[in-house]
Write an enzyme that holds these catalytic residues in place. Structure first.
Site, mmCIF file in Angstrom:
data_model
loop_
_atom_site.group_PDB
_atom_site.id
_atom_site.type_symbol
_atom_site.label_atom_id
_atom_site.label_comp_id
_atom_site.label_asym_id
_atom_site.label_seq_id
_atom_site.Cartn_x
_atom_site.Cartn_y
_atom_site.Cartn_z
ATOM 1 N N ASP A 135 0.787 -1.231 0.000
ATOM 2 C CA ASP A 135 0.000 0.000 0.000
ATOM 3 C C ASP A 135 0.823 1.288 0.000
ATOM 4 O O ASP A 135 0.382 2.313 0.503
ATOM 5 C CB ASP A 135 -0.909 0.005 1.229
ATOM 6 C CG ASP A 135 -0.129 -0.162 2.533
ATOM 7 O OD1 ASP A 135 1.107 -0.043 2.518
ATOM 8 O OD2 ASP A 135 -0.777 -0.408 3.576
ATOM 9 N N GLU A 144 0.079 -9.212 -1.074
ATOM 10 C CA GLU A 144 -0.730 -8.684 0.025
ATOM 11 C C GLU A 144 -1.880 -7.831 -0.534
ATOM 12 O O GLU A 144 -2.118 -6.700 -0.158
ATOM 13 C CB GLU A 144 0.105 -7.873 1.017
ATOM 14 C CG GLU A 144 -0.576 -7.707 2.378
ATOM 15 C CD GLU A 144 0.161 -6.792 3.331
ATOM 16 O OE1 GLU A 144 0.751 -7.318 4.291
ATOM 17 O OE2 GLU A 144 0.144 -5.556 3.132
ATOM 18 N N GLU A 167 -2.361 5.022 2.632
ATOM 19 C CA GLU A 167 -2.211 3.613 2.265
ATOM 20 C C GLU A 167 -3.467 2.995 1.658
ATOM 21 O O GLU A 167 -3.376 2.181 0.737
ATOM 22 C CB GLU A 167 -1.765 2.803 3.490
ATOM 23 C CG GLU A 167 -0.335 3.060 3.914
ATOM 24 C CD GLU A 167 -0.181 4.255 4.844
ATOM 25 O OE1 GLU A 167 0.932 4.457 5.363
ATOM 26 O OE2 GLU A 167 -1.174 4.983 5.064
ATOM 27 N N HIS A 174 2.899 5.687 15.256
ATOM 28 C CA HIS A 174 3.409 6.643 14.279
ATOM 29 C C HIS A 174 2.388 7.070 13.227
ATOM 30 O O HIS A 174 2.703 7.882 12.364
ATOM 31 C CB HIS A 174 4.597 6.027 13.538
ATOM 32 C CG HIS A 174 4.204 4.902 12.624
ATOM 33 N ND1 HIS A 174 3.928 3.629 13.083
ATOM 34 C CD2 HIS A 174 4.016 4.860 11.278
ATOM 35 C CE1 HIS A 174 3.613 2.854 12.072
ATOM 36 N NE2 HIS A 174 3.641 3.575 10.963
ATOM 37 N N ARG A 225 -0.257 8.813 10.891
ATOM 38 C CA ARG A 225 -0.613 10.220 10.670
ATOM 39 C C ARG A 225 -1.987 10.561 11.241
ATOM 40 O O ARG A 225 -2.197 11.645 11.774
ATOM 41 C CB ARG A 225 -0.614 10.541 9.166
ATOM 42 C CG ARG A 225 0.744 10.563 8.504
ATOM 43 C CD ARG A 225 0.574 10.927 7.026
ATOM 44 N NE ARG A 225 1.833 10.993 6.303
ATOM 45 C CZ ARG A 225 2.397 9.975 5.669
ATOM 46 N NH1 ARG A 225 1.799 8.784 5.706
ATOM 47 N NH2 ARG A 225 3.521 10.115 5.022
ATOM 48 N N HIS A 238 9.416 6.578 16.890
ATOM 49 C CA HIS A 238 9.537 6.922 15.471
ATOM 50 C C HIS A 238 10.189 8.299 15.325
ATOM 51 O O HIS A 238 10.008 9.180 16.167
ATOM 52 C CB HIS A 238 8.139 6.928 14.836
ATOM 53 C CG HIS A 238 8.141 6.877 13.341
ATOM 54 N ND1 HIS A 238 8.351 7.976 12.550
ATOM 55 C CD2 HIS A 238 7.949 5.837 12.480
ATOM 56 C CE1 HIS A 238 8.285 7.639 11.272
ATOM 57 N NE2 HIS A 238 8.048 6.343 11.203
#
Length: 369
Positions: free
Chosen positions: A96, A118, A132, A211, A213, A243
């Protein structure tokens, strides 16, 4: 002999594509080459070193503070040179990322078949995870072959009108990588020994990552507040590899930096990280890969997201969605820490992501073509 080009650019992609690279190298009927976009440079290189993979092409596209649009345009332009030179019959991309979607688009423009490893994971919320979810859907629209890790991901593709003959249920290559990685850890490494030295074996170790967003801002402060209160328990210890994103660093060190029961450390490479996961009692994370890995290590996971494209683990009971709500995190963590039956039930469930043979299954499918 069919020519296959495997392309990836980030640490998670590298981890999940490494078993496939290694498996394809065993089969002389395929001429396999590896291209990295290196949209994550240092973190990518660590994985390549651990799995002993040397790319045939390195586009070296990482650049500080580049926007998603800039990155995407640079991937699209740079990969075209490789496609023209190598002339692959198949291009395999993963998951992704911007690398996945842009390489798939460039391959489509060159009339080259695309295999999506995947494939089929969905939240159907284009902002979670961002970007993603849309990268995955774009890649899915362009792919000719879909290597779905589970029945649910395959069903998502069928629901979207994808031809059933192009879908293969293979399991997830992350489990292949995990099993290989656990067996090849160098336990004498300096950083592993250093982490081991401050783990208190009389306490229950909680490993934390965060981490995403969509959790930045107030949600992240609430998440850290929950961790701080959880760390007030005398029977637990938290280790948090932080991160490097400034939005993460600022909040974590400001909120948790002085707590004696919380150890904040630099991000770990894959080898050290899976070693640390294996030492844990409980994992609190917003990572996608950890949701897949932890059940094979028999570790319960609390996922600090509202939705997940990995719904199978939720349904199987190996992970629980808790969002960033402080009370929910504390409630579910306390339940696992205090109730042995709840804990045993959670780790006793089967991992829905396969048994470590996904790469073999993908190669078997490729041979049909």
């Amino acid at each position: 002999m069919k020519k296959i080009l495997i392309v990836f650019g980030t640490r998670p992609e590298a981890i999940k594509m490494a078993p496939l690279v290694k498996e394809l190298y065993k089969h002389i009927e395929f001429a396999t080459k590896v291209c990295v976009t290196a949209q994550h440079r240092e973190m990518l290189d660590q994985v390549l070193s651990f799995f002993k993979i040397t790319p045939d092409y390195d586009l070296n596209l990482m650049k500080a503070n580049q926007s998603l649009n800039e990155l995407s345009s640079r991937i699209l332009t740079a990969i075209d040179t490789v496609l023209i030179e190598f002339k692959p019959d198949f291009v395999l991309v993963h998951g992704d990322t911007s690398t996945s979607s842009m390489v798939a688009l460039a391959s489509f423009h060159r009339n080259i078949k695309v295999g999506h490893v995947e494939a089929g994971l969905r939240t159907y919320n284009k902002l979670a995870p961002f970007p993603e979810e849309i990268n995955r859907q774009i890649t899915g629209c362009l792919a000719d072959f879909h290597f779905a890790p589970t029945k649910q991901s395959a069903q998502n593709l069928l629901n979207e009108g994808v031809n059933t003959n192009s879908i293969f249920i293979t399991g997830n290559t992350v489990i292949d990588a995990l099993f290989w990685g656990i067996n090849n850890i160098n336990k004498k490494r300096k950083d592993i020994n250093e982490i081991a030295s401050f783990i208190n074996n009389e306490k229950k170790l909680i490993v934390v990552t965060g981490h995403r967003r969509e959790n930045f801002g107030d949600k992240f402060y609430e998440f850290c507040s929950a961790l701080k209160e959880l760390a007030n328990r005398k029977d637990v210890q938290l280790i948090y590899p932080v991160h490097l994103n400034p939005n993460v660093q600022k909040v974590v060190y400001e909120t948790l930096g002085q707590h004696s029961n919380i150890k904040l450390i630099a991000p770990l490479d894959y080898e050290a990280f899976i070693w640390l996961l294996n030492q844990s009692f409980l994992i609190i994370t917003d990572s996608g890969g950890v949701q897949e890995e932890a059940p094979s290590l028999k570790k319960p996971v609390l996922v600090t997201r509202e939705v997940t494209e990995r719904q199978e683990a939720v349904e199987e009971g190996t992970v629980k969605l808790v969002g960033t709500n402080k009370e929910k995190i504390l409630e579910e963590a306390s339940l696992l820490l205090d109730d042995k039956t709840v804990y045993a039930n959670m780790i006793g469930n089967a991992n829905p992501y396969g048994n470590g043979t996904a790469a073999k299954q993908i190669v078997k499918a490729l041979k049909l073509f």
